[in-house]
Write an enzyme that holds these catalytic residues in place. Structure first.
Site, PDB file in Angstrom:
ATOM      1  N   LYS A 160       0.846  -1.198   0.000  1.00  0.00           N
ATOM      2  CA  LYS A 160       0.000   0.000   0.000  1.00  0.00           C
ATOM      3  C   LYS A 160       0.881   1.248   0.000  1.00  0.00           C
ATOM      4  CE  LYS A 160      -3.981  -2.015   2.418  1.00  0.00           C
ATOM      5  NZ  LYS A 160      -4.947  -1.886   3.528  1.00  0.00           N
ATOM      6  N   GLY A 166      -7.525   5.163  -1.662  1.00  0.00           N
ATOM      7  CA  GLY A 166      -8.108   5.171  -2.999  1.00  0.00           C
ATOM      8  C   GLY A 166      -7.520   4.149  -3.963  1.00  0.00           C
ATOM      9  N   GLU A 202       1.122  -5.009   4.343  1.00  0.00           N
ATOM     10  CA  GLU A 202       0.240  -5.683   5.292  1.00  0.00           C
ATOM     11  C   GLU A 202      -0.007  -7.099   4.805  1.00  0.00           C
ATOM     12  OE1 GLU A 202      -2.543  -1.943   6.915  1.00  0.00           O
ATOM     13  OE2 GLU A 202      -3.430  -3.465   5.621  1.00  0.00           O
ATOM     14  N   LYS A 239     -16.371   3.526  -3.044  1.00  0.00           N
ATOM     15  CA  LYS A 239     -17.542   3.016  -2.340  1.00  0.00           C
ATOM     16  C   LYS A 239     -18.780   3.343  -3.175  1.00  0.00           C
ATOM     17  CE  LYS A 239     -15.331   3.963   2.066  1.00  0.00           C
ATOM     18  NZ  LYS A 239     -15.169   5.007   3.108  1.00  0.00           N
ATOM     19  N   ARG A 294     -11.942  13.979   7.381  1.00  0.00           N
ATOM     20  CA  ARG A 294     -12.860  14.874   6.666  1.00  0.00           C
ATOM     21  C   ARG A 294     -14.299  14.420   6.910  1.00  0.00           C
ATOM     22  NH1 ARG A 294     -11.038  10.959   3.137  1.00  0.00           N
ATOM     23  NH2 ARG A 294     -12.715   9.638   2.360  1.00  0.00           N
TER      24      ARG A 294
END
Ligand code: MV4
Length: 449
Positions: A160, A166, A202, A239, A294
């Site tokens: 990552k 995103g 990860e 999403k 945010r």
């Protein structure tokens, strides 16, 4: 005492309108910035004042820090709400606001800096005994470092981007022999997208669910969570549908993940509204994934089940007011689902800008449509393609699904393509109806076709 006399909104579309509504309900005057192509939009019409800050290109308008600060000064606004996207997670912008004596409606610059450094955020969580997925403690410096971590955690693993989110610069690596190539590909992609090629690693969690928790924090250590959202229905890291609460959760689960989110937010010294994202694996293990600093697109599902206006809360908290309620005062009622309606081809998911010849949003009991679209409006190709969010509230998931189906069937959008047909199809999927979803649900559904 008024919270603010006037707030400048540094955004466009449905979120700009959402913020205008919150301000007006609080008795605050509004000024909105807009680009040349957004002249004939609802936020420009409905705000008390509107200031053109540049041409359509976002780099020259909604991302133009000096132009936005000037607009706040010209309109005599005391605070700026950034919405989501654009400058919302740019800590240089927060510092520019402070330098001009303007309140940034959101978290501290430091919160945003740490939240944007995903590897650093991971490290902070680990230090505070909050479970993270096994992986690297720091960005790996080269492919050798990546091999070292891989030896420890095994395959499959996921690379990552530290500056990411995103999905850019993200790679799943299934076998050792792919690691070298994938490492360089991800690094190149991360550098191109963020100007920073740092990668962390990860262990890859298969069939994860994306569960996130909404947090509100005041400037005096007061903090509450507003429960969880399931955002597992995504496509290419976007999403598409979110729900609250988590269908397979219960009060015990909410208390556990809520407490974890509060602990995480405290470790960051978090202020204002924010979201802690978690990975939930098939065994029910919860791992910290990221912190989002945010207001999020999907915040309305939480508003529907808690009755708390999160944007009004952001404004109140930014004005330095303490939280007016405690955790025990937050109650959870029924079930909510949001569908993000994009101006896109529903099969190919490619943008479909153009003029909306007829636009009739759905209504009725338990249906909320957040949109700045109207009949005759032209969807510009310059920005993201979200044109409406349909949010429903029912007594349980079943009722919410039925309500969403009927709402989407009555939603009229003529002249452009939208993703409405995609959702109508999804809402009939037997596995979706069972609540049996995860982040790979749509990929698998596509393969089955
Ligand atoms: C993961 C994962 C599995 N294991 N992290 C993070 C951001 C979100 N958009 C996708 N993310 C994932 N993070 C761990 N430790 C699986 C995903 C994931 C995914 C990753 C690569 C390609 C497609 C994906 C689709 C859904 C979820």
């Amino acid at each position: 005492m008024k919270l603010f006399r006037k707030v400048l909104i540094a955004n466009r579309g449905e979120i700009a309108l959402r913020i205008i509504r919150a301000c007006h309900e609080l008795g605050i005057r509004t000024a909105v910035v807009y680009s040349e192509i957004d002249k004939n939009t609802l936020p420009v019409r409905l705000a008390d004042e509107a200031i053109c800050i540049g041409p359509a290109s976002a780099a020259q308008s909604y991302l133009n820090i000096p132009a936005i600060i000037s607009a706040a000064e010209i309109t005599d606004a005391e605070a700026i709400h950034p919405g989501y996207g654009f400058l919302a997670e740019n800590y240089h912008f927060v510092e520019a606001c402070a330098a001009s004596n303007i309140t940034f409606i959101g978290p501290s610059a430091e919160n945003i800096r740490i939240g944007g450094d995903k590897s650093m955020a991971r490290q902070i969580m680990k230090k505070n005994n909050i479970q993270v997925v096994p992986g690297s403690d720091k960005p790996v410096v080269n492919e050798k470092g990546a091999f070292k971590v891989a030896k420890k955690i095994g395959f499959p693993l996921i690379l990552k981007a530290s500056a990411g989110g995103g999905g850019k610069g993200m790679r799943i690596v299934k076998r050792e022999e792919d690691l070298d190539k994938m490492y360089h590909m991800a690094q190149k992609e991360a550098f191109a997208a963020f100007g920073n090629g740092d990668l962390y690693i990860e262990k890859y969690i298969s069939d994860m669910r994306h569960i996130e928790v909404q947090i509100l924090a005041d400037n005096r250590g007061g903090m509450v969570h507003l429960g969880e959202r399931d955002c597992s229905i995504q496509r290419r890291h976007q999403k598409l549908l979110e729900e609250a609460p988590f269908n397979y959760g219960d009060v015990t689960f909410r208390k556990k993940i809520g407490a974890l989110a509060i602990k995480a937010a405290r470790a960051f010294g978090y202020r204002n509204a924010g979201t802690i994202e978690f990975i939930l694996d098939r065994d029910g293990q919860i791992y910290f994934m990221e912190i989002n600093t945010r207001i999020q697109v999907e915040h309305p599902v939480t508003e529907m089940v808690t009755g708390i206006d999160i944007v009004k809360a952001q404004i109140t908290l930014a004005a330095g007011r303490p939280l007016s309620f405690r955790q025990k005062d937050v109650s959870f009622n029924g079930y909510s689902i949001e569908c993000r309606i994009n101006a896109e081809d529903p099969e190919k998911f490619i943008p479909s800008p153009g003029t909306v010849s007829l636009f009739v949003p759905p209504g009725g009991a338990g249906v909320r449509t957040d949109t700045a679209a109207y009949s005759g409006w032209t969807v510009p190709a310059h920005y993201d393609s979200l044109i409406a969010k349909v949010i429903v509230h029912g007594k349980d998931r079943e009722e919410a699904v039925m309500k969403m189906k009927r709402a989407l069937r009555e939603f009229i959008i003529d002249g452009i393509k939208s993703t409405i047909p995609f959702f109508i199809d999804l809402l009939d999927d037997p596995d979706f109806l069972k609540g049996d979803i995860n982040t790979h649900f749509l990929e698998r559904k596509n393969k089955k076709k």
